[in-house]
Design an enzyme around this catalytic site. Structure first.
Site, PDB file in Angstrom:
ATOM      1  CE  LYS A 185      79.249  29.915  83.688  1.00  0.00           C
ATOM      2  NZ  LYS A 185      79.441  28.912  82.615  1.00  0.00           N
ATOM      3  CB  CYS A 186      77.654  37.606  86.385  1.00  0.00           C
ATOM      4  SG  CYS A 186      77.365  39.336  85.956  1.00  0.00           S
ATOM      5  N   GLY A 187      80.536  39.001  86.111  1.00  0.00           N
ATOM      6  CA  GLY A 187      81.457  39.946  86.731  1.00  0.00           C
ATOM      7  C   GLY A 187      80.872  40.614  87.966  1.00  0.00           C
ATOM      8  CG  PHE A 188      77.582  42.966  88.027  1.00  0.00           C
ATOM      9  CD1 PHE A 188      78.324  44.083  88.384  1.00  0.00           C
ATOM     10  CD2 PHE A 188      76.880  42.996  86.831  1.00  0.00           C
ATOM     11  CE1 PHE A 188      78.375  45.206  87.570  1.00  0.00           C
ATOM     12  CE2 PHE A 188      76.927  44.123  86.002  1.00  0.00           C
ATOM     13  CZ  PHE A 188      77.675  45.226  86.377  1.00  0.00           C
ATOM     14  CB  ALA A 189      79.590  36.528  90.702  1.00  0.00           C
TER      15      ALA A 189
END
Length: 164
Positions: free
Chosen positions: A34-38
Site C-alpha cells: 500500500k506504499c506510494g513506492f509499490a
C-alpha cells in the site's frame, strides 16, 4: 553469523535459511503493497525476469512498520503482489526491519551497509540492499531509488558475461 545461516519464513509459512541463495547476487527489499513506492514491484519483477537465469535473486520482505502500509496477512500480501504487480520473485513473511523486534537479516544488512550519515535504521519501505555472490552486502539504495537505476550495479556484480 553468515547471511546464509539466517532463518527466514517464506510467505507460505515455511522456515528456511538463505542457504539456497548462496553464490547468487541478491537484491533484498523491504516491501509494502500500500506504499506510494509499490509500483517499484514492477521494476523489481523486471530485474528478476531479465537476470534470474544469470544468478540474480530478488527477495521481498513485506513490512508494516512504516505508516502501516502493508496488508494484514501474508496470504493477502502474496495475493496482492501477484494480482496487482505480477510478482513471481520470492516473497517472505511479514517482518519488522527496525527496533527491538527487527529481523536478524535486516539487522545484518543495516549494519553492513549503513544509510546516509552512517544511520543503521531503515528509513522507509523499499529500501534495497545489494549482496554479492560471496554474501557481502555491497550497497544500500534509498526507497526512492527505482530498480532500473540499480541495474548497472547488478550487471557489474553478475559479471561481464551478462546479457540483457
Amino acid at each position: 553469523m553468515s547471511l546464509y545461516g539466517i532463518e527466514v519464513k517464506t510467505i507460505k509459512g515455511e522456515v528456511q535459511t538463505l542457504e539456497p541463495y548462496r553464490g547468487q547476487v541478491l537484491l533484498i527489499v523491504n516491501t509494502a503493497t500500500k506504499c506510494g513506492f509499490a509500483p517499484q514491484f514492477k521494476g523489481l519483477q523486471k530485474l528478476h525476469d531479465i537476470y534470474k537465469d544469470q544468478g540474480l535473486a530478488v527477495l521481498g520482505f513485506p513490512c508494516g512498520q512504516f505508516a502501516n502500509q502493508e496488508l494484514a496477512t501474508d496470504e493477502e500480501v502474496a495475493q496482492s503482489c501477484e494480482l496487482n504487480f505480477g510478482v513471481s520473485f520470492p516473497l517472505f513473511a511479514k517482518i519488522d526491519v527496525n527496533g527491538k523486534n527487527a529481523h536478524p537479516l535486516f539487522r545484518l544488512l543495516a549494519n553492513e551497509a549503513p544509510g546516509v550519515l552512517g544511520s543503521k535504521a531503515i528509513k522507509w519501505n523499499f529500501t534495497k540492499f545489494l549482496v554479492d555472490r560471496s554474501g557481502k552486502v555491497v550497497k544500500r539504495f534509498a526507497p526512492a531509488e527505482e530498480p532500473e537505476k540499480i541495474e548497472s550495479h547488478i550487471r557489474e556484480l553478475l559479471g561481464a558475461e551478462v546479457r540483457a
